[in-house]
Design a protein around this motif. Structure first.
Motif: not given
Length: 510
Positions: A116-122
């Motif tokens: 989730r955090e990685e996708r949010a950053q992306q």
């Protein structure tokens, strides 16, 4: 399977064991952090209902093949899927699968990583990239505007359409009334705010403070700011950004603390862009005004030239003709011939003055056509056209460049005549290229021009010769300026006057 959980708990990621029927047989403690289930709750769950491809794409098909036939095979390092949490929500995960045998059965080890955090950053990176791309496109459109109010409208539309902030407005400074007037606003701003106020030095407002300080402000909650203009304003948070000396842009929200650092950064960048466009529009307007003034001045000069040509030359010609008739009627020994010669010299000076004034009046005309000119050839032509008596000319070297030959001849002839007049009949004049290749020079070995008078020598009516018209060097300067060159006055090697024409671009011989 009791031995699995204890071993799996040492793995930092969520891991489940899946049997050949696709049922979860065990999970480690980290499963609860990702899925919201305890290890015991996840046991017995159909794995493909727990982790799946919401789009029904290739990742889901790959997962299914692996579950029904958990054999070693070539596959991607991980699969991008979604997981169903205990509370019914979905989370993006990456899934890594690997088969192993235990007591004659084949199982899958599935490692589930919450991204989730990685996708949010992306997603945030993608959003920022798209915003900057849109900012670039909007800037190109804004640069095409030629009216400040129209540019303000386009700027507010960008805030609403691209930045996604529907509540925005621009105020422009009215210098005559010393206040900020609302110029353009979004429909949402009109609905929420209604009549937009003006801001001035006598009003208590955050906006006026931002305008006068030139520093942007982010008000997280206007209801907690004592400087707010309207205590009952429905706007709770706002970004206020100055537009230089032109005004400010206000981006608001009915929610407190509605903007983040990314919003502020993009808004500041956009405000700087709008300010730059306002500067360009103002400079272009000033240029148009200046061009109109120059055109009017040129018309006045043309009118003056016509007046001089007709109203001054005609009586001069009559006076000269009558003087010639009187001279013919008198004998060579007549005692009044000296006075007549003095009158003739005065008339000649007046004629020279008229010629110089006419020439100067027409120097403002722009140069439309140029041709390749040889400095050496031009110098020779000009020298032959001037009464140089016993003076000497030296052409040190040659330079070819584009110029209006006729007008440049006029300038060079003026310099040659000026040298003979001020330095005497035996003056030595030299023409050549500048050592740095930036143009050419004309110099003489005469007495030169005093340093304290050089700043005024290119002004009309200024001359070191009491008998001079004072227009010769002014004409030279006008010719240089019309070509886009600069004219500098310096000392020659022998102490005389040196005129340097700079900014002259050479051309090829062919």
């Amino acid at each position: 399977m009791e031995q699995f959980p204890e071993a799996l708990d040492g793995i930092p990621d969520a891991v489940v064991i899946v049997d050949d029927d696709g049922v979860v047989r065990a999970g480690n403690k980290q499963v609860e952090a990702v899925l919201g289930y305890t290890p015991s709750e996840v046991e017995g769950t159909n794995f493909e209902t727990l982790v799946y491809d919401p789009d029904g794409g290739e990742a889901g098909e790959e997962l299914h093949r692996y579950v029904v036939d958990p054999q070693p095979r070539s596959m991607a390092a991980s699969l991008d899927l979604h997981a169903q949490r205990a509370d019914g929500s979905e989370v993006p995960v990456t899934l890594s699968l690997g088969p192993f045998d235990h007591d004659g059965e084949t199982f899958l080890v599935a490692t589930i990583v919450d991204v989730r955090e990685e996708r949010a950053q992306q997603a945030e990176l993608h959003r920022r990239t798209r915003t900057l791309e849109a900012l670039h496109e909007a800037t190109q459109d804004l640069l095409k505007t030629t009216d400040r109010e129209f540019a303000a409208e386009a700027a507010v539309e960008y805030v609403e359409d691209v930045l996604g902030h529907p509540l925005a407005a621009i105020w422009l400074y009215d210098e005559s009334h010393e206040r900020l007037d609302p110029i353009v606003w979004t429909d949402v701003a009109d609905e929420i705010v209604g009549n937009h106020p003006t801001f001035g030095p006598d009003s208590s407002s955050i906006s006026w403070g931002v305008f006068t300080s030139g520093e942007p402000a982010y008000v997280t909650d206007t209801h907690e700011d004592s400087d707010r203009h309207n205590p009952d304003s429905p706007i709770r948070s706002e970004l206020i950004l100055p537009l230089g000396r032109y005004g400010l842009i206000n981006i608001g929200s009915t929610e407190p603390d509605a903007f983040d650092e990314s919003d502020l950064a993009v808004a500041r960048l956009w405000a700087a862009t709008v300010t730059m466009v306002f500067v360009r529009i103002e400079r272009e307007r000033q240029l148009r005004v200046r061009e109109q003034e120059v055109a009017r001045e040129r018309d006045r000069l043309e009118e003056f030239a016509s007046l001089v040509s007709h109203d001054l030359r005609s009586p001069l010609n009559v006076a000269t003709g009558n003087l010639d008739m009187v001279r013919e009627q008198l004998s060579d020994e007549h005692e009044e011939l000296a006075e007549i010669d003095a009158v003739a010299r005065s008339l000649e000076r007046m004629e020279a003055l008229v010629e110089d004034m006419l020439t100067l009046a027409r120097q403002g005309a722009a140069i439309d056509e140029t041709e390749p000119v040889s400095l050496a050839e031009l110098a020779g032509e000009c020298w032959e056209s001037v009464d140089t008596a016993a003076a000497e000319i030296v052409v040190a070297d040659d330079l070819r460049f584009q110029a209006d030959r006729s007008r440049l001849r006029q300038a060079v002839e003026n310099l040659f005549a000026n040298a003979v007049t001020h330095a005497g009949d035996s003056v030595r004049v030299e023409v050549g290229t500048l050592p740095d290749g930036d143009g050419f020079y004309v110099e003489d070995d005469g007495p030169g021009i005093p340093a304290d008078r050089r700043d005024e020598m290119f002004d009309a009516g200024v001359s070191t010769d009491p008998e001079g018209t004072g227009f010769g060097l002014k004409i030279v300067a006008e010719v240089a300026d019309a070509h886009g060159w600069t004219l500098e006055l310096a000392d020659a090697a022998d102490g005389g006057a040196r005129f340097e024409f700079r900014g002259v671009e050479p051309v090829d011989d062919d």
